[in-house]
Every structure is written in structure tokens, then in C-alpha cells.
Design a protein around this motif. Structure first.
Motif, PDB file in Angstrom:
ATOM      1  N   GLY A 127     -22.382  18.307   1.144  1.00  0.00           N
ATOM      2  CA  GLY A 127     -21.813  17.481   2.211  1.00  0.00           C
ATOM      3  C   GLY A 127     -21.664  16.018   1.870  1.00  0.00           C
ATOM      4  N   LEU A 131     -18.038  14.277   1.516  1.00  0.00           N
ATOM      5  CA  LEU A 131     -17.688  13.198   2.444  1.00  0.00           C
ATOM      6  C   LEU A 131     -17.168  11.985   1.667  1.00  0.00           C
ATOM      7  CD1 LEU A 131     -17.867  12.412   5.547  1.00  0.00           C
ATOM      8  CD2 LEU A 131     -19.788  10.992   4.814  1.00  0.00           C
ATOM      9  N   ALA A 281     -30.260  17.267  -0.711  1.00  0.00           N
ATOM     10  CA  ALA A 281     -31.238  16.876   0.308  1.00  0.00           C
ATOM     11  C   ALA A 281     -32.694  17.032  -0.141  1.00  0.00           C
ATOM     12  CB  ALA A 281     -30.995  17.629   1.611  1.00  0.00           C
ATOM     13  N   ASP A 328     -26.242   6.890   1.198  1.00  0.00           N
ATOM     14  CA  ASP A 328     -27.650   7.266   1.220  1.00  0.00           C
ATOM     15  C   ASP A 328     -28.466   6.287   0.355  1.00  0.00           C
ATOM     16  OD1 ASP A 328     -28.783   9.867   2.690  1.00  0.00           O
ATOM     17  OD2 ASP A 328     -30.191   9.134   1.207  1.00  0.00           O
ATOM     18  N   THR A 367     -29.670  12.265   6.078  1.00  0.00           N
ATOM     19  CA  THR A 367     -30.603  13.351   6.386  1.00  0.00           C
ATOM     20  C   THR A 367     -31.921  12.814   6.908  1.00  0.00           C
ATOM     21  OG1 THR A 367     -31.764  15.275   5.525  1.00  0.00           O
ATOM     22  CG2 THR A 367     -31.515  13.455   4.027  1.00  0.00           C
ATOM     23  N   ALA A 372     -36.239  14.670   1.422  1.00  0.00           N
ATOM     24  CA  ALA A 372     -35.085  13.999   0.825  1.00  0.00           C
ATOM     25  C   ALA A 372     -35.303  12.499   0.710  1.00  0.00           C
ATOM     26  CB  ALA A 372     -33.845  14.269   1.668  1.00  0.00           C
ATOM     27  N   VAL A 444     -24.713   9.883  10.781  1.00  0.00           N
ATOM     28  CA  VAL A 444     -23.414  10.500  10.558  1.00  0.00           C
ATOM     29  C   VAL A 444     -22.957  11.425  11.690  1.00  0.00           C
ATOM     30  CG1 VAL A 444     -23.358  10.208   8.061  1.00  0.00           C
ATOM     31  CG2 VAL A 444     -24.553  12.179   9.038  1.00  0.00           C
ATOM     32  N   ALA A 660     -27.888  16.831   9.719  1.00  0.00           N
ATOM     33  CA  ALA A 660     -27.477  15.488  10.144  1.00  0.00           C
ATOM     34  C   ALA A 660     -26.144  15.542  10.885  1.00  0.00           C
ATOM     35  CB  ALA A 660     -27.382  14.571   8.930  1.00  0.00           C
ATOM     36  N   THR A 663     -20.018  19.081   7.956  1.00  0.00           N
ATOM     37  CA  THR A 663     -18.587  18.797   7.895  1.00  0.00           C
ATOM     38  C   THR A 663     -17.817  20.103   7.711  1.00  0.00           C
ATOM     39  OG1 THR A 663     -18.935  18.305   5.549  1.00  0.00           O
ATOM     40  CG2 THR A 663     -18.691  16.420   7.037  1.00  0.00           C
TER      41      THR A 663
HETATM   42  C1  7GP Z   1     -25.549  15.995   4.121  1.00  0.00           C
HETATM   43  C2  7GP Z   1     -26.091  16.489   5.452  1.00  0.00           C
HETATM   44  O1  7GP Z   1     -27.028  17.526   5.229  1.00  0.00           O
HETATM   45  C3  7GP Z   1     -24.930  17.006   6.285  1.00  0.00           C
HETATM   46  O2  7GP Z   1     -25.375  17.388   7.547  1.00  0.00           O
HETATM   47  C4  7GP Z   1     -23.856  15.929   6.405  1.00  0.00           C
HETATM   48  O3  7GP Z   1     -22.722  16.442   7.031  1.00  0.00           O
HETATM   49  C5  7GP Z   1     -23.461  15.418   5.036  1.00  0.00           C
HETATM   50  O4  7GP Z   1     -24.597  14.948   4.334  1.00  0.00           O
HETATM   51  C6  7GP Z   1     -22.467  14.278   5.093  1.00  0.00           C
HETATM   52  O5  7GP Z   1     -22.937  13.267   5.902  1.00  0.00           O
HETATM   53  N1  7GP Z   1     -26.621  15.493   3.281  1.00  0.00           N
HETATM   54  C7  7GP Z   1     -26.589  15.706   1.969  1.00  0.00           C
HETATM   55  O6  7GP Z   1     -25.689  16.322   1.428  1.00  0.00           O
HETATM   56  C8  7GP Z   1     -27.669  15.137   1.199  1.00  0.00           C
HETATM   57  O7  7GP Z   1     -27.814  15.356   0.039  1.00  0.00           O
HETATM   58  C9  7GP Z   1     -29.641  13.894   1.165  1.00  0.00           C
HETATM   59  O8  7GP Z   1     -28.503  14.338   1.866  1.00  0.00           O
HETATM   60  C10 7GP Z   1     -29.531  12.527   0.712  1.00  0.00           C
END
Ligand code: 7GP
Length: 828
Positions: A127, A131, A281, A328, A367, A372, A444, A660, A663
Motif C-alpha cells: 500500500g 500510494l 508494516a 512514513d 500504520t 512497524a 491516511v 490505516a 487502497t
Molecule cells: C499501508 C497501510 O497498511 C494501508 O492501510 C494504507 O492504505 C497504505 O499504507 C497507504 O497509506 N502501510 C504500509 O504499506 C506500510 O508499510 C508501514 O506501513 C510503514
């Protein structure tokens, strides 16, 4: 001033004839092959070169205009970009897809065959990385001056295979044939330091100065990937850094005559950009990871400052001309690095530098998962980045001073807020560094931002409420509708025109036709054709035959306990048992896709058991077409664009409070799948947008999850009351689905019965009830079509263009700067 012929840009033609000419020339001049003998791959490369020369031309025009207009720029710092294939996207966004198709046909080559040869650029996990790719595409499409910075990993996300049931990882050697999209910039190199020590220089009047001495040095070299906007002339840039050994890396060993050792050391220093860590994550406490983070951050900031100064601005203007978004905490060391560059290299005072840094940075959290949250041992940071450790201490000292004045005597609060965690063997909390060093922090999705304020960042929120904003995620309709779903795109065009491609809210024009029988029929025909397309791919990849006339029920995402693939699997096993017992159940195809982090044993166990169940179910003659279960191997962006348009049902069933945003939920809903989901992440906003009748909500809310945990969950008691569920768990743990060791799944049974940390058991009854509601609606084709059409019509809010505008207005303070047609030397 250079002579006009020197500054003139080529202005290449974009018609069929002009493209054909460029492509044919490129086969000879760039690929070095005789057109009579060129292979499909040769033609693919030639086509890519013909596109890229057109892209770079517009890139230069864009850059000239931005410089002339004194624009403010945003720089997106991300460890991950999950881009996927570039050929078709670049053709489309450059507006030359159809002429190129014709030009290739004239040359005797089928464009679709060529498109299928390209490897995905998979420089991301899931994700967060996808994004980032969507945001870059939207920045260009909307004409914003926005640039990406990241790492040019030689090996991206691993390729997943099943042997035969468990996941095996293979290296993703995506650059093995070279890459026609990148421009190596051998003149854009920056030195990056590691290790060594800090020397203090005391000045009698004035601040103490510091120099960072000895240690090792690697070079970061730039590779540029132009990023074209859709329907515009703007072309932005993604700059990825590769590690190169410095020339004098080896002097010592060469002098000692140890030639082999010297060359091996060179290879060693280049490992920094070798491979993407395949963890989604979860923080990776490895020294190499910290080096990757610092490597790309330092190179990017040096480059940003260079450009800023080269454009003639002074450093005090930094926050007026530059916004830097931290994707992040992976790039959070940027806060300390910018301070080092401003104070040590540009000799600004500490206070002036801090003011500039804070007004320049903003931070996105993706997240709430505790595992994470990145923290680095002080000892490691001190060794690898000694100067930064000193800077972080200084930042923390100033910050805690402020807190002390605000809350005198509240030592617990100080300990909670401190950038240094003193409890767990002294660690640097990167999220705290990011919050303290930024003027904006965003979650997010609405629920996610609220939970950030109430839990993870509660103390920071109380201190600086104005710093916190929500920016709900979105997806690009160019990839996730126009490219992935040409049939639906066509249908939309016939009914409501094409304005929605630029302004997704215009999909709402479809609403009045939702009960139009012709539209419903056309819509269902499109869905069926997309299911046939997917069924063909599934047959090719797995050998399993799917019936396109039954419901396609899809769960595609990284494998994680909190995402609850096990909940879906228990449903599959339950249905299977009931079919064998002669019950009449609604037929469905259940399709899973997603990768497990290689070190995440539980997630890999989940993949294995899904594959084993699938194997038994799919071969049981008693089942037939009533149930099929497929684990689609190596789920990636390019396969997502075949799977998503074919889904009837989208599974978004995470334990509430853990996802979080999501998408994939947006991509599937946009393509007309109805969501079965918990009140988690952006599902809540999707429900608000599409309406209760177009979504199947179930299960505990985030508050109820907290409550349930506090009360001490008791999965065994629940199992005792639900014979169907108990039977499904028993079937798995008894070894019914494993051919070798029947004990393999005993552990999974124990996990569900006694631990069940994500409340699969507690939510099961509500979940199956939601599935049955979906089955009932699905059986009524008219009602289903209406709900699905309304679903599409109401998804406009989830466009990445809205997301990017929210960032631009609430955080970056930048405005679009569309490239004027006159600037293109008269090109159409
Ligand atoms: C992800 C979230 O798990 C997901 O819910 C969200 O849509 C996406 O980011 C974009 O905002 N998180 C990750 O992929 C991740 O690695 C750890 O987060 C830093």
C-alpha cells in the motif's frame, strides 16, 4: 546567452507516421538491430526509446517553465515506489497510445504482445509504495511541480512461487535487460558518509562548530525516470539513487597489493542499493536498512539544496520554495540531515536552521501497528551516523525544554514524548523525530487520523493540535480504471462522456441510470467479460478452471494476521463441509493473492494452508463449480489490473482499528465490486460515500475491539456455540487438508482456539452473515447491477487527484503550473 539553435528543443511529431519513423530508427540506432531481424523485445525497446525522447522533451519544457515562473516545488521522499509496468502508462499519459498501436501494426508488430513482455517495476511492498506511485502520477496529471526521490533497487519485491503449497521467494532481477525508461546522470553524484567520528571546534565568540571526519564514503548516483501527466504536457521526474563506490575506495588495499580485496570492497559498498527489504508494516532493525535510509535521504537533500541555490534562492527562502514530504518514518533521518547540511555545511545558526527545517518538512504516518514503528538503538546510530546522533540529542534537548515549560514537573510525559526511548535499551524513536521536525502530520483515512490523535500521538496532539490533519488516500483512475478496465471505460464514455477521467466526481452522472435495464445489462456483460479474462489468466498460471457465471469473491493484499485471510479461509472450509454434507450453498470462486514477508512464519503458514485447502476443494468431484479456491501466485501491480476489474465482491475484513486506510478497497469498489468490510480504515468513508445498501458492513468496531480485548477474549467459548465454525477449525487441525504430516496444522488450531489475537473467531458469525447478505443480493441480478453501478458512481472522492489537492492545500502550499501549449514549440 547561448545561440538559439543550442537552446532549441527538438519537438518530435506524435502522429502515426512520425512515431513509425522514430521506432524504426530506434531499432537501428539504439537497439542496434536490423529491422528485418528484430525480435519482439527489440521492438519493445525501440518503442520505449521513441516514447522516452518525447517524454524528455516535455520534461525539459516543464522544467524551463517552472524555473521561469518561480514555482514552489514539493519533494516526496519515499523508500518505495510500486510502479508496475511503464510502457502502456507512458503511452497513455503522453496521449500517443493509439497512434503508437497503429505505428507498431504498420511495422508488423502487435502492441498488446509487446506490452506483456515488460517486467513490473516493483520497488515497493504494498500500500505505501503503490500510494507513492499514484501520487507522482497525479502530481504530473494536475500540473503540480512535484518530484519523487527514492532508491534504485537492483532487486525489487521478490517473485513468489509455491512449491507446491508454501511460498518460495525468487530474486526480482528487473534490470537484467537494462531499462529503457531511465536516464543515468553520471554528473549528479553526491558523497554519502558513514561511521567515523565528530570533532568539535570551539570558537571564542560564536557557536561551537562540528566536523564529521574519517569514516567511509559511498557515492549516490542519480537515475531519472520521467513521469508524464495524463491529458497535459507536464512531465515531472522521479529520481532514484544507486550506490557507487568512490574512486579511492580501494587505495589502501591496492597499495598493500591486495587487489581482490579491494574489488570486493567496492562490491560491498554498492550493496546499499542492492535490494528492497520485503517487509510490509514491520520495522527491520538491520544496519543495512539504516544505511539505505540515510543514503537516499542525504543524496536527496543535497540535491534539493543544490537546486534551490542554483535557482538563485537563498536558504532563508527554503520553506517558501520547497516542501518535503516524509513517506512514513523511513526517511525521518532527513530532519537531522537537513540540520547537519544547514548548520555544518552552510554555517547557519542552529535556531535559524531549525525554523527552516520544521517549516519545510511534513510527515505521513501509514500504520498504527507497534511492530512497524521504527526505533534505532542509540549505540547503532552513534556508530553509523555519529554527527546525527549529536544533532538528535540537541533537537530533543530543545524540545523537552519546551515541554517542561508547558507541563512543569510532569516527568512521565517527558519520558513519553522524548525522541529517545530510555526504557528499551535506549533507542531513537523515528516517529517522534518526524513529528517534532514537521509542521504537519497526517494520517491516511479519517479513522486512522483520529486514532493517531487518541493513541500513538496523543501527547503530541495535546501539545500541537494544529499540526495534525487527515488526508484520506486515493487511487489513480488512469491506471485503475482506464488501463485496467477498458471495457467499463468505454461503457462510461458512451453514457456520461469522459470528463470523469480528470474529475472523478463526475462519475456521479451515472447515478440516474442505475436502474436503466440497458445499462445494467451492459454493465453485467462488461463484468462477465472481465471475469473471462481473469479466468484465462488463472488457468494459465494455476491450471484451475473458473466458471465466470458464479460470484468472484476476492481478497488481494499482503498476507497479515490483522488483514484476516484466515477469516475468509474458515468461510471456504465451512462452505466446503456443508457442500459435502449435501447442503445447498450459493456458488462462488474465492481468489486470494498476496505475498508474505519471508521471515513472517505465521503469514507463510496461512499461505500454505490456503493452498492445501484449495487443492482439496478444487479436485473434489462432489464440489464441482459450487466452490473454487485459488491462490493467485505472485500478486503484483500488473496482475492486480486483471483481477480487480473481474471482482464481484471485495474482501476488506481487517480487525477494526488496524488497517490505516487500504487502497485496494478503493480500486475494487471503483471497478464495481461490492465490499464486504469491517468499519476500519477508509471502509468507513467508502460506506458513507456509496450508501449502506451498496456495502456489506459487519463485525466489531474499533472501540468494540478494544473493549473485547479488555474483557479477555474467549475463542473456545464462542466455538462451543457455533458448530459450523467449530467443525471448520477441526477440519483444518485434524489434518484433513494436508497430504504429508497431519500434525502440521495442529498449531494453527491451537492459535485459533487459544490466541486468536485478531478476533477471527469472535467476528466469524457476523462475517458469514454479511457473506449471506451478499449472496442474496447477488442472486437478484437486477438489484446487484443497480447497487454496483451506484457504487461506481459514488467513488469519485477516492480519486488520488483529490488526495493530492488535499496535500497541496493543507500541507505543501503549492499550486498547479500547467505547461502552456505555446511552450511546446507549437507541437499539438
Ligand atoms: C499501508 C497501510 O497498511 C494501508 O492501510 C494504507 O492504505 C497504505 O499504507 C497507504 O497509506 N502501510 C504500509 O504499506 C506500510 O508499510 C508501514 O506501513 C510503514
Amino acid at each position: 546567452m547561448a545561440a538559439p539553435e543550442v537552446t532549441h528543443l527538438p519537438n518530435l511529431p506524435n502522429d502515426v507516421e512520425g512515431l513509425r519513423q522514430s521506432i524504426r530508427d530506434a531499432v537501428v540506432r539504439v537497439v542496434g538491430e536490423d529491422p528485418r531481424q528484430a525480435t519482439e523485445r527489440d521492438w519493445m525497446e525501440a518503442l520505449a526509446f521513441a516514447i522516452r525522447e518525447r517524454m524528455v522533451e516535455r520534461r525539459l519544457l516543464t522544467r524551463r517553465q517552472f524555473a521561469d515562473e518561480d514555482v514552489k516545488r514539493v519533494y516526496y521522499l519515499s523508500m518505495e515506489y510500486l510502479i508496475g509496468r511503464m510502457l502502456e502508462a507512458n503511452l497513455r499519459n503522453m496521449g500517443i497510445l493509439e497512434p503508437a498501436r497503429q505505428a507498431m501494426a504498420d511495422l508488423g508488430v502487435n502492441l498488446d504482445t509487446i506490452l506483456d513482455l515488460e517486467d513490473d517495476a516493483a520497488l515497493g511492498n504494498g500500500g505505501l509504495g503503490r500510494l507513492a506511485a499514484c501520487i507522482l502520477e497525479s502530481l504530473a496529471t494536475q500540473g503540480y511541480p512535484g518530484y519523487g526521490y527514492g532508491i534504485r533497487y537492483e532487486f525489487g519485491m521478490f517473485r513468489q512461487e509455491f512449491e507446491p503449497y508454501h511460498q518460495v521467494e525468487h530474486p526480482d532481477n528487473w534490470l537484467r535487460y537494462g531499462n529503457p525508461w531511465e536516464f543515468p546522470r553520471s554528473d549528479r553524484k553526491y558523497p554519502i558518509h558513514f561511521y567515523g567520528h565528530v570533532v568539535e571546534h570551539h570558537h571564542p565568540r560564536g557557536e561551537t562548530r562540528y566536523t564529521w571526519e574519517n569514516g567511509e564514503e559511498v557515492l549516490a548516483m542519480a537515475y531519472d525516470y520521467p513521469t508524464a501527466g495524463y491529458g497535459r504536457r507536464n512531465v515531472n521526474n522521479l529520481r532514484l539513487w544507486a550506490a557507487k563506490a568512490t574512486r579511492d575506495f580501494d587505495l589502501r588495499y591496492f597499495n598493500e597489493g591486495d587487489y581482490i580485496r579491494a574489488v570486493a570492497d567496492k562490491a560491498e559498498s554498492e550493496t546499499i542499493s542492492m535490494v528492497l527489504y520485503p517487509n510490509d508494516a514491520t520495522a527491520i532493525g538491520k544496519e543495512l536498512r539504516l544505511k539505505q535510509e540515510y543514503f537516499f535521504v542525504s543524496a536527496s537533500l543535497q540535491d534539493i539544496l543544490d537546486r534551490h541555490l542554483a535557482l538563485g534562492y537563498n536558504l532563508d527562502a527554503l520553506p517558501d520554495k520547497v516542501a518535503i514530504q516524509l513517506n512514513d518514518t523511513h526517511p525521518a533521518i532527513a530532519v537531522a540531515e537537513l540540520m547537519r547540511l544547514l548548520v555544518d555545511c552552510h554555517e547557519l545558526s542552529w535556531d535559524r536552521a531549525w525554523d527552516l527545517a520544521r517549516r519545510t518538512f511534513a510527515y505521513t504516518n501509514h500504520t498504527l501497528m507497534p511492530e512497524a514503528l521504527e526505533t534505532w538503538p542509540v549505540e547503532l546510530m552513534e556508530r553509523v551516523l555519529p554527527r546525527h546522533m549529536g544533532i538528535i540529542y540537541q533537537i530533543n534537548h530543545d524540545f523537552l525544554e519546551q515541554v517542561r515549560h508547558r507541563y512543569p514537573g510532569d516527568n512521565d510525559r517527558l519520558a513519553r514524548l522524548s525522541i529517545i526511548d530510555e526504557q528499551n535499551g535506549r533507542r531513537v524513536r523515528m516517529a517522534h523525530l518526524a513529528v517534532v521536525g514537521s509542521h504537519r502530520v497526517n494520517g491516511v483515512a479519517a479513522l486512522h487520523t483520529q486514532l493517531l490523535q487518541e493513541t500513538l500521538f496523543e501527547d503530541f496532539y495535546n501539545l500541537w493540535p494544529e499540526r495534525f490533519v487527515n488526508v484520506t488516500n486515493g487511487v489513480t483512475p488512469r491506471l485503475w480504471m482506464i488501463q485496467a478496465n477498458p471495457a467499463l471505460t468505454e461503457l462510461l464514455g458512451q453514457r456520461i462522456g469522459n470528463d470523469w477521467q480528470y474529475d472523478l466526481d463526475r462519475l456521479r452522472a451515472l447515478e440516474p441510470y442505475a436502474h436503466d435495464a440497458d445499462l445494467q445489462k451492459a454493465f453485467l456483460d462488461v463484468k462477465r467479460a472481465n471475469k473471462v479474462r481473469l479466468a484465462n489468466l488463472v488457468r494459465e498460471r494455476t491450471g484451475v478452471e473458473l466458471n465466470p457465471d458464479v460470484m468472484f469473491d476476492v481478497q488481494i493484499k499482503r498476507i497479515h494476521e490483522y488483514k484476516r485471510q484466515l477469516l475468509k479461509l474458515l468461510h471456504v472450509v465451512d462452505l466446503y463441509r456443508r457442500i459435502r454434507a449435501g447442503e445447498d450453498v450459493a456458488p462462488r470462486v474465492v481468489l486470494f493473492g498476496g505475498k508474505a514477508a519471508p521471515g513472517y512464519a505465521r503469514a507463510k503458514g496461512i499461505i500454505q494452508v490456503i493452498n492445501e485447502v484449495a487443492d482439496i476443494v478444487n479436485h473434489d468431484p462432489a464440489v464441482g463449480d459450487r466452490l473454487k479456491c485459488v491462490f493467485f501466485p505472485n500478486y503484483e501491480v500488473s496482475s492486480a489490473s486483471i483481477i480487480i476489474p473481474a471482482a464481484d465482491v471485495s474482501e476488506q475484513i481487517s480487525t477494526a482499528g488496524f488497517e490505516a486506510s487500504g487502497t485496494g478497497n478503493m480500486k475494487l469498489a471503483l471497478n464495481g465490486a461490492l465490499t464486504i468490510g469491517t468499519l476500519d480504515g477508509a471502509n468507513i468513508e467508502i460506506r458513507d460515500a456509496v450508501g449502506e445498501e451498496s456495502i456489506f458492513i459487519f463485525g466489531m468496531t474499533a472501540d468494540e475491539v478494544v473493549e473485547h480485548r479488555r474483557n479477555g477474549p474467549n475463542p473456545e467459548a464462542i466455538l462451543a456455540q457455533q458448530p459450523n465454525l467449530a467443525a471448520a477449525v477441526e477440519m483444518i487441525e485434524s489434518g484433513f487438508f494436508t497430504c504429508d504430516d497431519p500434525g502440521t496444522h495442529g498449531d494453527l488450531g491451537r492459535y485459533l482456539r487459544h490466541e486468536d489475537p485478531f478476533f477471527v473467531i469472535a467476528d466469524y458469525a457476523a462475517y458469514t452473515e454479511a457473506c449471506e447478505r451478499a449472496d442474496t443480493l447477488y442472486a437478484d441480478r437486477t438489484a446487484w447491477a443497480e447497487a454496483a453501478i451506484l457504487n461506481v458512481a459514488r467513488m469519485g472522492y477516492f480519486s488520488i487527484d483529490r488526495t493530492v489537492r488535499d496535500y497541496a492545500n493543507q500541507i505543501w502550499d503549492i499550486i498547479p503550473e500547467p505547461v502552456a501549449p505555446s511552450r511546446t514549440n507549437g507541437a499539438a
